[in-house]
Design an enzyme around this catalytic site. Structure first.
Site: not given
Ligand code: NAP
Length: 248
Positions: A89, A155
Site C-alpha cells: 500500500n 504516478y
Molecule cells: P497517504 O494518506 O499518503 O498514506 C500513505 C502512507 O504511506 C503514509 O503513512 C506514508 O508515510 C507511508 N509511506 C510513504 N512512503 C513510504 C515508504 N517509502 N515506506 C513506507 N511507508 C511509506 O496515502 P493514501 O491516500 O492512504 O494512499 C495509499 C495508497 O493508495 C497509495 O499507494 C496510493 O497511491 C493509493 N491510492 C490512493 C488514492 C486516494 O485517492 N487516496 C487513490 C488511488 C490509489 P508519510 O506520511 O511519512 O509519508
C-alpha cells in the site's frame, strides 16, 4: 472472522487506506504487521489494534530500500514464524507536468510505489512458496489505467506498473498456491486527496456515478476480500474501487 490468525503485513499503514486496511484486518482476526516510514503514526495504529485484543508488530522501514525490507521480514518471521498476506500500500504522489518533472522526482515516485512493492514481494515469496499459500494485494490506482493530469506522469506509470507486477506474479506464483491481485481506487478521502480545492472536489464527485468520494474503508473491504479465502479462485485481477467512475 475472515482472516483468523493470518499474519498480514500492510505497508504504509500509518494513515489513510493502509491504516483502514490494518484495522479491518485486525477486526477480521489477523495478526497485523504495521509498516510505515513514520514510526509514530505506525505506533498509534498499533495501539488501536492492541486495544482490539489482536497481536501486532510495528516496523519502521522505507519500502524502497531492500535492506530495510529484508530486515522487516526477518523480524516478522522471528515473531510470527510465517507471512500469509502482504498488502503493498505504501505510496507517494507528485504533481506537475512532464516538462517540469525532475529526474529525482521521477526516480523517487517509481522507487517507492513500484520498486517498493517489488522489494516486499521478493522478500516474502520464498516464505509463501514454502507455506504453499499466500495472498499479495497491490494498491494500484485508476491513474494506472487511464492516466491522470492531476498527478505527474510518474504516478500513473508507477500505478500501471504495480498492477502489471500483480499480473506477472499471479502467473509465476499460481503453481505455489499464492494469489496476487491489485485494487485500483479512485478519489479516496485521505491526506493524499486533502489538498483538493472545493471546486475540484465537486467536479470529481460529479464524475462518480455513486455520487460521493470513497472512504479508506471502501478500499480496505476490497482488500480483505482479495486476501481472504472467499477470493481463492481469483488471481491476476485488478479490482476497481471507484464508485463506477471507470467501468472497464
Ligand atoms: P497517504 O494518506 O499518503 O498514506 C500513505 C502512507 O504511506 C503514509 O503513512 C506514508 O508515510 C507511508 N509511506 C510513504 N512512503 C513510504 C515508504 N517509502 N515506506 C513506507 N511507508 C511509506 O496515502 P493514501 O491516500 O492512504 O494512499 C495509499 C495508497 O493508495 C497509495 O499507494 C496510493 O497511491 C493509493 N491510492 C490512493 C488514492 C486516494 O485517492 N487516496 C487513490 C488511488 C490509489 P508519510 O506520511 O511519512 O509519508
Amino acid at each position: 472472522m475472515r482472516l483468523a490468525n493470518k499474519v498480514a503485513i500492510v505497508t504504509g499503514a500509518g494513515r489513510g487506506i493502509g491504516k483502514a486496511t490494518a484495522l479491518t484486518f485486525a477486526r477480521e482476526g489477523a495478526k497485523v504487521v504495521v509498516n510505515d516510514i513514520d514510526a509514530k503514526a505506525a505506533q498509534q495504529v498499533a495501539t488501536e489494534i492492541e486495544s482490539m485484543g489482536r497481536q501486532v508488530l510495528t516496523i519502521k522501514a522505507d519500502v524502497s530500500q531492500s535492506k530495510e525490507v529484508n530486515r522487516m521480514i526477518q523480524s516478522i518471521l522471528q515473531k510470527f514464524g510465517r507471512v500469509d498476506i502482504l498488502v503493498n500500500n505504501a505510496g507517494i504522489i507528485c504533481r506537475g507536468s512532464t516538462e517540469n518533472l525532475s529526474e529525482e522526482e521521477w526516480d523517487r515516485v517509481l522507487s517507492v510505489n513500484l520498486k517498493g512493492a517489488f522489494n516486499c514481494c521478493k522478500a516474502v515469496i520464498g516464505v509463501m512458496k514454502k507455506q504453499r499459500a499466500g495472498k499479495i494485494v497491490n494498491i494500484s490506482s485508476i491513474a494506472g489505467k487511464m492516466g491522470d493530469i492531476a498527478s505527474a506522469p510518474c504516478y500513473g506509470a508507477s500505478k500501471a506498473g504495480i498492477a502489471c507486477l500483480a499480473k506477472s506474479l499471479a502467473r509465476e506464483l499460481a503453481p505455489y498456491g499464492i494469489n496476487v491481485n491489485a485494487v485500483a481506487p479512485h478519489a479516496i478521502e485521505t491526506e493524499m486527496s486533502r489538498e483538493w480545492s472545493n471546486k475540484k472536489r465537486k467536479s470529481i464527485i460529479s464524475s462518480i456515478p455513486l455520487g460521493r468520494l470513497g472512504q479508506p474503508s471502501d478500499v480496505a473491504e476490497a482488500v480483505v476480500f482479495l486476501a481472504s479465502d472467499s477470493a481463492k479462485f481469483i488471481t491476476g485481477e485488478v479490482l476497481d474501487v471507484n464508485g463506477g467512475c471507470l467501468m472497464d
